[in-house]
Write a protein that holds these residues in place. Structure first.
Motif, PDB file in Angstrom:
ATOM      1  N   GLU A 123       0.852  -1.195   0.000  1.00  4.60           N
ATOM      2  CA  GLU A 123       0.000   0.000   0.000  1.00  4.60           C
ATOM      3  C   GLU A 123       0.886   1.242   0.000  1.00  4.60           C
ATOM      4  O   GLU A 123       1.628   1.478   0.946  1.00  4.60           O
ATOM      5  CB  GLU A 123      -0.923   0.005   1.233  1.00  4.60           C
ATOM      6  CG  GLU A 123      -1.782   1.239   1.365  1.00  4.60           C
ATOM      7  CD  GLU A 123      -2.588   1.546   0.106  1.00  4.60           C
ATOM      8  OE1 GLU A 123      -2.363   2.628  -0.478  1.00  4.60           O
ATOM      9  OE2 GLU A 123      -3.422   0.708  -0.310  1.00  4.60           O
ATOM     10  N   GLN A 124       0.822   2.016  -1.087  1.00  4.30           N
ATOM     11  CA  GLN A 124       1.721   3.157  -1.224  1.00  4.30           C
ATOM     12  C   GLN A 124       1.250   4.390  -0.472  1.00  4.30           C
ATOM     13  O   GLN A 124       2.063   5.217  -0.057  1.00  4.30           O
ATOM     14  CB  GLN A 124       1.860   3.526  -2.713  1.00  4.30           C
ATOM     15  CG  GLN A 124       2.616   2.512  -3.518  1.00  4.30           C
ATOM     16  CD  GLN A 124       1.732   1.835  -4.549  1.00  4.30           C
ATOM     17  OE1 GLN A 124       0.666   2.323  -4.893  1.00  4.30           O
ATOM     18  NE2 GLN A 124       2.160   0.696  -5.037  1.00  4.30           N
ATOM     19  N   ASN A 125      -0.067   4.558  -0.322  1.00  4.84           N
ATOM     20  CA  ASN A 125      -0.602   5.810   0.191  1.00  4.84           C
ATOM     21  C   ASN A 125      -0.885   5.794   1.689  1.00  4.84           C
ATOM     22  O   ASN A 125      -0.954   4.742   2.309  1.00  4.84           O
ATOM     23  CB  ASN A 125      -1.895   6.152  -0.569  1.00  4.84           C
ATOM     24  CG  ASN A 125      -1.621   6.507  -2.018  1.00  4.84           C
ATOM     25  OD1 ASN A 125      -0.993   7.516  -2.314  1.00  4.84           O
ATOM     26  ND2 ASN A 125      -2.059   5.653  -2.931  1.00  4.84           N
ATOM     27  N   SER A 126      -1.101   7.008   2.229  1.00  7.73           N
ATOM     28  CA  SER A 126      -1.430   7.127   3.656  1.00  7.73           C
ATOM     29  C   SER A 126      -2.900   6.785   3.897  1.00  7.73           C
ATOM     30  O   SER A 126      -3.311   6.589   5.032  1.00  7.73           O
ATOM     31  CB  SER A 126      -1.141   8.548   4.149  1.00  7.73           C
ATOM     32  OG  SER A 126      -1.888   9.474   3.388  1.00  7.73           O
ATOM     33  N   TYR A 127      -3.698   6.757   2.811  1.00  9.54           N
ATOM     34  CA  TYR A 127      -5.082   6.312   2.898  1.00  9.54           C
ATOM     35  C   TYR A 127      -5.223   5.112   1.972  1.00  9.54           C
ATOM     36  O   TYR A 127      -5.032   5.228   0.768  1.00  9.54           O
ATOM     37  CB  TYR A 127      -6.048   7.436   2.482  1.00  9.54           C
ATOM     38  CG  TYR A 127      -7.470   7.157   2.880  1.00  9.54           C
ATOM     39  CD1 TYR A 127      -7.998   7.691   4.051  1.00  9.54           C
ATOM     40  CD2 TYR A 127      -8.279   6.329   2.111  1.00  9.54           C
ATOM     41  CE1 TYR A 127      -9.301   7.413   4.435  1.00  9.54           C
ATOM     42  CE2 TYR A 127      -9.585   6.044   2.493  1.00  9.54           C
ATOM     43  CZ  TYR A 127     -10.088   6.591   3.660  1.00  9.54           C
ATOM     44  OH  TYR A 127     -11.375   6.300   4.057  1.00  9.54           O
ATOM     45  N   TYR A 146       3.419   4.532   5.450  1.00 10.05           N
ATOM     46  CA  TYR A 146       3.028   5.598   6.383  1.00 10.05           C
ATOM     47  C   TYR A 146       2.664   5.003   7.737  1.00 10.05           C
ATOM     48  O   TYR A 146       2.223   3.858   7.830  1.00 10.05           O
ATOM     49  CB  TYR A 146       1.824   6.376   5.839  1.00 10.05           C
ATOM     50  CG  TYR A 146       2.155   7.248   4.647  1.00 10.05           C
ATOM     51  CD1 TYR A 146       2.558   8.572   4.817  1.00 10.05           C
ATOM     52  CD2 TYR A 146       2.069   6.746   3.353  1.00 10.05           C
ATOM     53  CE1 TYR A 146       2.869   9.368   3.726  1.00 10.05           C
ATOM     54  CE2 TYR A 146       2.374   7.540   2.248  1.00 10.05           C
ATOM     55  CZ  TYR A 146       2.769   8.859   2.450  1.00 10.05           C
ATOM     56  OH  TYR A 146       3.088   9.640   1.374  1.00 10.05           O
ATOM     57  N   ASN A 163       8.016   3.116   0.375  1.00  6.29           N
ATOM     58  CA  ASN A 163       7.693   2.891  -1.036  1.00  6.29           C
ATOM     59  C   ASN A 163       8.956   2.760  -1.869  1.00  6.29           C
ATOM     60  O   ASN A 163       9.855   3.601  -1.756  1.00  6.29           O
ATOM     61  CB  ASN A 163       6.877   4.069  -1.597  1.00  6.29           C
ATOM     62  CG  ASN A 163       5.427   3.995  -1.198  1.00  6.29           C
ATOM     63  OD1 ASN A 163       4.859   2.917  -1.078  1.00  6.29           O
ATOM     64  ND2 ASN A 163       4.814   5.148  -0.978  1.00  6.29           N
ATOM     65  N   GLY A 271       1.338  12.430  -5.137  1.00  2.00           N
ATOM     66  CA  GLY A 271       1.244  10.976  -5.237  1.00  2.00           C
ATOM     67  C   GLY A 271       2.287  10.323  -4.345  1.00  2.00           C
ATOM     68  O   GLY A 271       3.343  10.906  -4.073  1.00  2.00           O
ATOM     69  N   ALA A 272       2.007   9.116  -3.898  1.00  4.41           N
ATOM     70  CA  ALA A 272       2.899   8.436  -2.954  1.00  4.41           C
ATOM     71  C   ALA A 272       4.299   8.249  -3.528  1.00  4.41           C
ATOM     72  O   ALA A 272       5.301   8.436  -2.831  1.00  4.41           O
ATOM     73  CB  ALA A 272       2.309   7.077  -2.569  1.00  4.41           C
ATOM     74  N   HIS A 297      -6.761  11.057  -1.177  1.00  4.04           N
ATOM     75  CA  HIS A 297      -5.577  10.524  -0.496  1.00  4.04           C
ATOM     76  C   HIS A 297      -4.327  11.367  -0.711  1.00  4.04           C
ATOM     77  O   HIS A 297      -3.409  11.335   0.112  1.00  4.04           O
ATOM     78  CB  HIS A 297      -5.327   9.051  -0.878  1.00  4.04           C
ATOM     79  CG  HIS A 297      -4.902   8.834  -2.299  1.00  4.04           C
ATOM     80  ND1 HIS A 297      -5.726   8.276  -3.242  1.00  4.04           N
ATOM     81  CD2 HIS A 297      -3.732   9.090  -2.939  1.00  4.04           C
ATOM     82  CE1 HIS A 297      -5.081   8.199  -4.398  1.00  4.04           C
ATOM     83  NE2 HIS A 297      -3.878   8.686  -4.248  1.00  4.04           N
ATOM     84  N   GLN A 298      -4.263  12.148  -1.806  1.00  2.00           N
ATOM     85  CA  GLN A 298      -3.062  12.967  -2.003  1.00  2.00           C
ATOM     86  C   GLN A 298      -2.944  14.059  -0.941  1.00  2.00           C
ATOM     87  O   GLN A 298      -1.835  14.384  -0.500  1.00  2.00           O
ATOM     88  CB  GLN A 298      -3.037  13.566  -3.407  1.00  2.00           C
ATOM     89  CG  GLN A 298      -2.681  12.552  -4.487  1.00  2.00           C
ATOM     90  CD  GLN A 298      -2.117  13.209  -5.736  1.00  2.00           C
ATOM     91  OE1 GLN A 298      -1.860  14.411  -5.791  1.00  2.00           O
ATOM     92  NE2 GLN A 298      -1.910  12.409  -6.761  1.00  2.00           N
ATOM     93  N   ASN A 301      -1.533  12.346   2.009  1.00  2.00           N
ATOM     94  CA  ASN A 301      -0.094  12.121   1.793  1.00  2.00           C
ATOM     95  C   ASN A 301       0.690  13.398   2.099  1.00  2.00           C
ATOM     96  O   ASN A 301       1.723  13.372   2.780  1.00  2.00           O
ATOM     97  CB  ASN A 301       0.186  11.721   0.335  1.00  2.00           C
ATOM     98  CG  ASN A 301      -0.337  10.344  -0.037  1.00  2.00           C
ATOM     99  OD1 ASN A 301      -0.732   9.561   0.812  1.00  2.00           O
ATOM    100  ND2 ASN A 301      -0.338  10.051  -1.318  1.00  2.00           N
TER     101      ASN A 301
END
Length: 365
Positions: A123-127, A146, A163, A271-272, A297-298, A301
């Motif tokens: 999972e790349q994102n904080s959400y 994250y 990431n 972006g992540a 989600h950005q 991030n």
């Protein structure tokens, strides 16, 4: 021979980490065979073979967020994708399936987990993305970048890896001077890199366009403006002679490593993948999160960095109005760029690709 399927894609933000993980697996264990599974017609179908890996495409697509007949096609394609995923699993017989997010991760991840094949998610994102949230209950491990991801995933499954980023971006030796020469920049001026990614970003382009006169009046800076192929011809026609000599307008950045190397300030989406690159390259950044992404989600991030004084953020709706004041403040405040650079560097996680590869190989052993 160990067999691993890497699935996902749709955007560079999913594809580049997936390729980094695959390359790390090959470096760490020569006895590995890797098959990619992506969404047919998406950019992974081109980028993955270019990187030297085989790929199978599924007809899967994302649901529209409004009621539309298109969603009937989406459901039909999902059924077809599940059938094809079963055939791929039966034929390839993977020891592990890795999902990096994106539509194609869903069918192959579900089929693998139902067949008792270990599933690893990245999972790349904080959400967390919808696909990863749906697959998480059946996953053995979830690799995250994250803090606080326990609100999405079982704590016992979470591994904090960061990431993966493109290796060619790293390594600074001599690249700054090479970057100045490659892009025809002045080493005596501070360089502001504005990049909307390979497709460009309409808001970032409007933002720079609105402040060309102010940018041209400053003698201490130069701007490397990557507007994206979709926007380039129109901008070139509109601006023509009006483009200040200190602003270089480009459709693409063929050497992203050199663009980053000579940049003192980077203005970009959040972006992540971009954020991980900025952390590892220790760049002072002004982030303008895209509002056109799932669960905003950005913005989440970007706020993860803003809360640690590691970046500045401008809301998309305020970008045209606030860009020049924020940029000028950053340039004129003594030590501001250096402070952001030092703080973002503390958030860098190195060798993320090998950390994730190690988790995958552990499950096989």
């Amino acid at each position: 021979m160990k067999r691993i399927i890497v699935s996902g894609g749709g955007t560079g933000g999913h594809i580049f980490p997936a390729l980094s993980i695959a390359n790390a697996l090959k470096r760490m264990d020569k006895d590995v065979e890797i098959l990619f599974v992506g969404a047919g017609g998406k950019m992974e179908m081109e980028k993955v073979p270019e990187a030297g890996f085989p790929i199978e495409g599924l007809p899967v697509r994302g649901l529209q967020r409004r009621l539309t007949l298109e969603n009937v096609k989406v459901l039909i394609n999902l059924w077809k994708s599940l059938r094809k995923a079963k055939k791929i699993i039966r034929r390839f017989r993977p020891d592990v399936v890795v999902g990096v997010g994106g539509y194609a991760s869903g069918p192959i991840g579900r089929v693998a987990a139902n067949a008792g094949i270990p599933l690893v998610l990245q999972e790349q994102n904080s959400y967390a993305g919808v696909t990863n949230k749906l697959l998480a209950k059946k996953a053995k491990k979830v690799c995250v970048a994250y803090e606080g991801m326990e609100r999405f995933f079982e704590p016992s499954k979470i591994v904090f890896t960061g990431n993966p980023v493109r290796k060619e971006l790293l390594g600074k030796e001599g690249k700054r001077e090479e970057g100045y020469a490659y892009y025809g920049l002045d080493p005596k001026k501070k360089t502001v890199l504005v990049t909307g990614g390979s497709l460009g970003a309409g808001t970032l382009n409007k933002m720079v366009k609105a402040h060309l006169s102010a940018l041209g009046e400053r003698e201490d800076i130069q701007v490397l403006w990557q507007c994206g192929g979709y926007y380039y011809d129109q901008l070139s026609r509109e601006l023509g002679e009006c483009l200040p000599s200190c602003v270089k307008l480009l459709a693409f950045l063929k050497r992203m490593d050199l663009a980053y190397a000579c940049a003192d300030i980077v203005v970009a989406r959040a972006g992540a993948g971009t954020i991980s690159e900025l952390c590892l390259l220790e760049k002072a950044a002004i982030l303008v999160p895209s509002p056109n992404v799932a669960e905003d989600h950005q913005t989440k991030n970007a706020m993860a960095l803003v809360n640690k004084q590691a970046a500045l953020m401008i809301k998309d709706a305020e970008a045209v109005e606030r860009f020049m004041p924020v940029l000028s403040g950053l340039l004129e405040e003594e030590g501001a760029c250096r402070g952001l650079s030092e703080n973002i560097a503390r958030l860098a996680i190195r060798d993320s690709d090998e950390k994730i590869a190690a988790e995958i190989l552990k499950l096989i052993r």
